[in-house]
Motif scaffolding. Sequence first.
Motif, PDB file in Angstrom:
ATOM      1  N   PRO A  92      58.244  43.892  40.510  1.00  0.00           N
ATOM      2  CA  PRO A  92      57.778  44.251  39.168  1.00  0.00           C
ATOM      3  C   PRO A  92      56.647  43.371  38.647  1.00  0.00           C
ATOM      4  O   PRO A  92      55.879  43.791  37.782  1.00  0.00           O
ATOM      5  CB  PRO A  92      59.043  44.095  38.307  1.00  0.00           C
ATOM      6  N   HIS A  93      56.532  42.141  39.171  1.00  0.00           N
ATOM      7  CA  HIS A  93      55.511  41.214  38.685  1.00  0.00           C
ATOM      8  C   HIS A  93      54.185  41.365  39.420  1.00  0.00           C
ATOM      9  O   HIS A  93      53.232  40.630  39.126  1.00  0.00           O
ATOM     10  CB  HIS A  93      56.009  39.771  38.830  1.00  0.00           C
ATOM     11  N   MET A  94      54.131  42.303  40.361  1.00  0.00           N
ATOM     12  CA  MET A  94      52.917  42.506  41.154  1.00  0.00           C
ATOM     13  C   MET A  94      52.338  43.885  40.885  1.00  0.00           C
ATOM     14  O   MET A  94      53.074  44.841  40.641  1.00  0.00           O
ATOM     15  CB  MET A  94      53.229  42.363  42.661  1.00  0.00           C
ATOM     16  N   THR A  95      51.016  43.979  40.937  1.00  0.00           N
ATOM     17  CA  THR A  95      50.379  45.280  40.760  1.00  0.00           C
ATOM     18  C   THR A  95      50.711  46.187  41.939  1.00  0.00           C
ATOM     19  O   THR A  95      51.202  45.745  42.987  1.00  0.00           O
ATOM     20  CB  THR A  95      48.857  45.145  40.670  1.00  0.00           C
ATOM     21  N   VAL A  96      50.422  47.467  41.764  1.00  0.00           N
ATOM     22  CA  VAL A  96      50.617  48.428  42.852  1.00  0.00           C
ATOM     23  C   VAL A  96      49.840  47.988  44.087  1.00  0.00           C
ATOM     24  O   VAL A  96      50.364  48.006  45.214  1.00  0.00           O
ATOM     25  CB  VAL A  96      50.162  49.829  42.388  1.00  0.00           C
ATOM     26  N   LEU A  97      48.593  47.570  43.902  1.00  0.00           N
ATOM     27  CA  LEU A  97      47.764  47.150  45.039  1.00  0.00           C
ATOM     28  C   LEU A  97      48.391  45.967  45.763  1.00  0.00           C
ATOM     29  O   LEU A  97      48.455  45.938  46.994  1.00  0.00           O
ATOM     30  CB  LEU A  97      46.358  46.797  44.558  1.00  0.00           C
ATOM     31  N   ASP A  98      48.882  44.987  45.008  1.00  0.00           N
ATOM     32  CA  ASP A  98      49.496  43.810  45.621  1.00  0.00           C
ATOM     33  C   ASP A  98      50.808  44.161  46.317  1.00  0.00           C
ATOM     34  O   ASP A  98      51.135  43.588  47.367  1.00  0.00           O
ATOM     35  CB  ASP A  98      49.735  42.724  44.574  1.00  0.00           C
ATOM     36  N   ASN A  99      51.587  45.094  45.753  1.00  0.00           N
ATOM     37  CA  ASN A  99      52.808  45.536  46.413  1.00  0.00           C
ATOM     38  C   ASN A  99      52.508  46.131  47.783  1.00  0.00           C
ATOM     39  O   ASN A  99      53.222  45.864  48.757  1.00  0.00           O
ATOM     40  CB  ASN A  99      53.524  46.583  45.545  1.00  0.00           C
ATOM     41  N   ILE A 100      51.462  46.932  47.857  1.00  0.00           N
ATOM     42  CA  ILE A 100      51.145  47.616  49.114  1.00  0.00           C
ATOM     43  C   ILE A 100      50.532  46.670  50.137  1.00  0.00           C
ATOM     44  O   ILE A 100      50.792  46.786  51.337  1.00  0.00           O
ATOM     45  CB  ILE A 100      50.198  48.804  48.848  1.00  0.00           C
ATOM     46  N   THR A 101      49.744  45.703  49.680  1.00  0.00           N
ATOM     47  CA  THR A 101      49.037  44.831  50.622  1.00  0.00           C
ATOM     48  C   THR A 101      49.831  43.611  51.046  1.00  0.00           C
ATOM     49  O   THR A 101      49.432  42.904  51.981  1.00  0.00           O
ATOM     50  CB  THR A 101      47.706  44.342  50.019  1.00  0.00           C
ATOM     51  N   LEU A 102      50.952  43.340  50.403  1.00  0.00           N
ATOM     52  CA  LEU A 102      51.690  42.107  50.676  1.00  0.00           C
ATOM     53  C   LEU A 102      52.076  41.974  52.151  1.00  0.00           C
ATOM     54  O   LEU A 102      51.761  40.970  52.804  1.00  0.00           O
ATOM     55  CB  LEU A 102      52.936  42.038  49.794  1.00  0.00           C
TER      56      LEU A 102
END
Length: 247
Positions: free
Chosen positions: A92-102
């Motif tokens: 929840p603390h990460m953007t959609v882009l960061d969720n996908i790229t992690l």
Amino acid sequence: MTLLSVRGLAKSYGGRRVLDGIDLDVAEHEVVVLIGASGSGKSTLLRCVNLLEDLDDGQIVLDGVDISDPRLNPDIARRSMGVVFQSFNLFPHMTVLDNITLAPRVVHGVPRPQAEADAQALLARVGLPEKANAYPDHLSGGQQQRVAIARALAYHPRLLLLDEITSALDPELVGEVLSLVRDLATTGRTILMATHEMGFAKQVADRVCFLDEGRLVEQGPPSQILTSPTHPRTRQFLHRVIEAGRL
């Protein structure tokens, strides 16, 4: 070519046999749908394939490698699989882009610019190109589940595991997620999924497998399993499904 081979898979919880000697093969580019009543073992089977559960017995071979071998690092095996659960499990603390790229960045070592370019392409594919900088709690349930699918695709898995991915959604959001899975199926993705959406299974599956009390009772093409099953337990289950208006 067989991509996934499961042999004699057994799993118990507290003395209760949840999986009882499952044998299952999934060919490359095949869409296999697991059906059955709640508690029949569908989710446990998917979790065992993804090595999120220890096996009591049996063997799981993925792309020719025995991933159930306890000497094998399960994280290495999981890199070949993408998994989406009932709950979205987005950070929840990460953007959609960061969720996908992690995972591509941290696990697979993909440089950030490449990972972000790939993520933007995936967001366009799932119909959410404008949501890259949004946070999960600003998205609808259907949008969050589409992001979860994009995240599962981000490291190009050989096998996609989908566990009742519409069960937590409001009815009006189910269609958008199933439409995405339908599109993935037409592109040759290898998919093993559990669902209660019988109409969807009839449209998309290459093969339907009916589980009951931890056993794979019957399997075959959807035209046979969903319209003229041979096993009495399958017929009983589908009769109840039809009564409920879900087929």
